[in-house]
Write an enzyme that holds these catalytic residues in place. Structure first.
Site, PDB file in Angstrom:
ATOM      1  N   ARG A  26       0.832  -1.218   0.000  1.00 61.37           N
ATOM      2  CA  ARG A  26       0.000   0.000   0.000  1.00 61.37           C
ATOM      3  C   ARG A  26       0.865   1.267   0.000  1.00 61.37           C
ATOM      4  O   ARG A  26       0.472   2.300  -0.509  1.00 61.37           O
ATOM      5  CB  ARG A  26      -0.959  -0.022   1.194  1.00 61.37           C
ATOM      6  CG  ARG A  26      -1.843   1.199   1.305  1.00 61.37           C
ATOM      7  CD  ARG A  26      -3.108   0.948   2.134  1.00 61.37           C
ATOM      8  NE  ARG A  26      -2.839   0.317   3.396  1.00 61.37           N
ATOM      9  CZ  ARG A  26      -2.428   0.958   4.505  1.00 61.37           C
ATOM     10  NH1 ARG A  26      -2.255   2.257   4.496  1.00 61.37           N
ATOM     11  NH2 ARG A  26      -2.237   0.297   5.629  1.00 61.37           N
ATOM     12  N   TYR A  78     -15.565  14.261 -19.979  1.00 63.53           N
ATOM     13  CA  TYR A  78     -15.959  12.875 -19.740  1.00 63.53           C
ATOM     14  C   TYR A  78     -17.130  12.822 -18.754  1.00 63.53           C
ATOM     15  O   TYR A  78     -17.048  13.346 -17.637  1.00 63.53           O
ATOM     16  CB  TYR A  78     -14.756  12.066 -19.222  1.00 63.53           C
ATOM     17  CG  TYR A  78     -15.151  10.696 -18.733  1.00 63.53           C
ATOM     18  CD1 TYR A  78     -15.821   9.807 -19.565  1.00 63.53           C
ATOM     19  CD2 TYR A  78     -14.875  10.304 -17.431  1.00 63.53           C
ATOM     20  CE1 TYR A  78     -16.205   8.558 -19.099  1.00 63.53           C
ATOM     21  CE2 TYR A  78     -15.245   9.048 -16.972  1.00 63.53           C
ATOM     22  CZ  TYR A  78     -15.915   8.191 -17.808  1.00 63.53           C
ATOM     23  OH  TYR A  78     -16.309   6.962 -17.347  1.00 63.53           O
ATOM     24  N   ASP A 139      -7.285  16.865 -17.522  1.00 60.73           N
ATOM     25  CA  ASP A 139      -7.418  15.464 -17.907  1.00 60.73           C
ATOM     26  C   ASP A 139      -6.930  15.363 -19.345  1.00 60.73           C
ATOM     27  O   ASP A 139      -7.579  15.843 -20.271  1.00 60.73           O
ATOM     28  CB  ASP A 139      -8.884  15.023 -17.770  1.00 60.73           C
ATOM     29  CG  ASP A 139      -9.074  13.542 -18.109  1.00 60.73           C
ATOM     30  OD1 ASP A 139      -8.292  13.002 -18.906  1.00 60.73           O
ATOM     31  OD2 ASP A 139     -10.042  12.933 -17.586  1.00 60.73           O
ATOM     32  N   LYS A 164      -6.584   3.903 -21.068  1.00 55.82           N
ATOM     33  CA  LYS A 164      -6.790   4.251 -22.479  1.00 55.82           C
ATOM     34  C   LYS A 164      -5.461   4.207 -23.250  1.00 55.82           C
ATOM     35  O   LYS A 164      -4.876   3.158 -23.362  1.00 55.82           O
ATOM     36  CB  LYS A 164      -7.484   5.607 -22.549  1.00 55.82           C
ATOM     37  CG  LYS A 164      -8.727   5.725 -21.641  1.00 55.82           C
ATOM     38  CD  LYS A 164      -9.811   4.776 -22.062  1.00 55.82           C
ATOM     39  CE  LYS A 164     -11.132   4.864 -21.322  1.00 55.82           C
ATOM     40  NZ  LYS A 164     -11.204   5.333 -19.982  1.00 55.82           N
TER      41      LYS A 164
HETATM   42  N1  PLP Z   1     -11.114  10.591 -18.054  1.00 59.04           N
HETATM   43  C1  PLP Z   1     -11.453  10.357 -19.332  1.00 59.04           C
HETATM   44  C2  PLP Z   1     -11.228  11.407 -20.358  1.00 59.04           C
HETATM   45  C3  PLP Z   1     -12.050   9.144 -19.687  1.00 59.04           C
HETATM   46  O1  PLP Z   1     -12.399   8.912 -20.961  1.00 59.04           O
HETATM   47  C4  PLP Z   1     -12.268   8.169 -18.684  1.00 59.04           C
HETATM   48  C5  PLP Z   1     -12.922   6.865 -18.981  1.00 59.04           C
HETATM   49  O2  PLP Z   1     -13.563   6.706 -20.001  1.00 59.04           O
HETATM   50  C6  PLP Z   1     -11.900   8.451 -17.359  1.00 59.04           C
HETATM   51  C7  PLP Z   1     -11.303   9.659 -17.083  1.00 59.04           C
HETATM   52  C8  PLP Z   1     -12.112   7.447 -16.248  1.00 59.04           C
HETATM   53  O3  PLP Z   1     -11.117   6.471 -16.343  1.00 59.04           O
HETATM   54  P1  PLP Z   1     -11.297   4.927 -15.843  1.00 59.04           P
HETATM   55  O4  PLP Z   1     -12.315   4.314 -16.740  1.00 59.04           O
HETATM   56  O5  PLP Z   1      -9.900   4.391 -16.013  1.00 59.04           O
HETATM   57  O6  PLP Z   1     -11.753   4.992 -14.436  1.00 59.04           O
END
Ligand code: PLP
Length: 319
Positions: A26, A78, A139, A164
């Protein structure tokens, strides 16, 4: 090149009664530390891994905000990020949305942008956001450090769903935060240790493997997307195509929900699945998740590594 094997141990014995570099999983583990070093180098900051992009979002929001604070969230980013932050309204968080093409609203304690937004593919005005007094989170899942290094544009934190493009093979759920300030990263690391929102060694290893081919993959995906975009734009059944000009993510609109369903269920080379950033091309109607926030005929396409003519041959007869 870093050659790493996965160390799945949850414990490392003390050495002569003293803790060594690793003690208990952890707190940190060798594979995660390697992956964090590699990603930190790519983004130009200090990276921390989390078990998913959403876990990274959750941890960052909890670490940086307190009841009564306001987060200014980019409109059209998102969907899950908005759902997650609004779930924190019960604990006194306020969420206000704004158009990230302009400056964030005054009075917010945190600014949250997405480069480019998923699935609208709009880029933020990072200069305007960096001029805001609040810390800026970008992001950058869809841009990847190959196309954008947000810390160089004034961001304080870069967030990735490493599930991704960074992982890149649809086989690892993982998230990351990269911090401009090493002291802040240390604070977040301590918070991560106490909350236990930590990434396991196996996905960290898959991230390291994915990073080896990141540039090759996203450059090829960009080249293919740039071939498909004008073909889609020229097609009479397609009303709008959204593309940031780089990367493998795009979206386009067909007439209605029925037409979108025909496309997503008719494809054969392309896979009808959610997610993005992998080696295989994925398509899905986003209205199933996002409701009327998106046009009913909006299809999100994550371009993979297949031959562009093969992809077009799959898609075109269904439009
Ligand atoms: N940020 C973006 C731009 C995303 O497309 C996604 C998921 O589709 C996330 C965050 C969340 O990521 P996770 O699915 O790995 O939790």
């Amino acid at each position: 090149m870093r050659l790493v094997s996965v160390d799945r141990s949850a414990i490392w014995p003390y050495e002569d009664g003293e803790p060594g570099a690793f003690v208990y999983q952890r707190y940190g583990h060798p594979t995660g530390a390697e992956a964090e070093a590699a990603l930190g180098e790519l983004e130009g900051g200090t990276a921390l891994l989390y078990p998913s992009g959403s876990a990274a979002t959750f941890s960052l929001a909890l670490a940086l905000l307190k009841p009564g604070d306001t987060v200014a969230l980019a409109e059209g980013c998102y969907f899950g990020t908005g759902v997650l932050l609004r779930a924190l309204e019960r604990w006194g968080l306020r969420v206000v949305e704004f158009d990230q093409a302009g400056p964030p609203p005054e009075g917010a304690q945190l600014v949250w942008e997405e480069a480019p937004s998923n699935p609208f593919l709009r880029m933020p005005d990072l200069e305007a956001a960096a001029a805001h007094q609040a810390p800026l989170v970008v992001d950058s899942t869809a841009a990847t450090p190959v196309y954008l290094r947000p810390l160089e544009h004034g961001a304080d934190f870069v967030l990735h769903s490493a599930t991704k493009y960074l992982g890149g093979h649809d086989d690892a759920l993982l998230g990351a935060v990269v911090c401009r300030d090493a002291a802040k990263a240390e604070e977040l690391r301590r918070f991560r240790t106490v909350t236990g929102i930590v990434a396991a060694p196996d996905p960290a290893y898959l991230l390291l493997r994915g990073l080896e081919t990141l540039r090759l993959r996203v450059e090829r995906q960009t080249a293919t997307a740039r071939e498909l975009v004008p073909r889609l734009e020229a097609h009479p059944a397609v009303s709008v195509v959204r593309y940031a000009g780089f990367g493998g993510l795009l979206s386009f609109d067909v007439a209605d929900a029925e037409a979108a369903r025909r496309v997503e269920t008719g494809v054969r080379l392309i896979t009808n699945a959610t997610s993005l950033g992998g080696t295989r091309t994925l398509i899905e109607s986003r209205a199933r998740w996002e409701g009327d926030r998106v046009p009913p005929g909006l299809l999100r396409l994550s371009v993979g590594l297949e031959d562009p003519d093969g992809l077009w041959a799959d898609l075109e007869p269904l439009l």
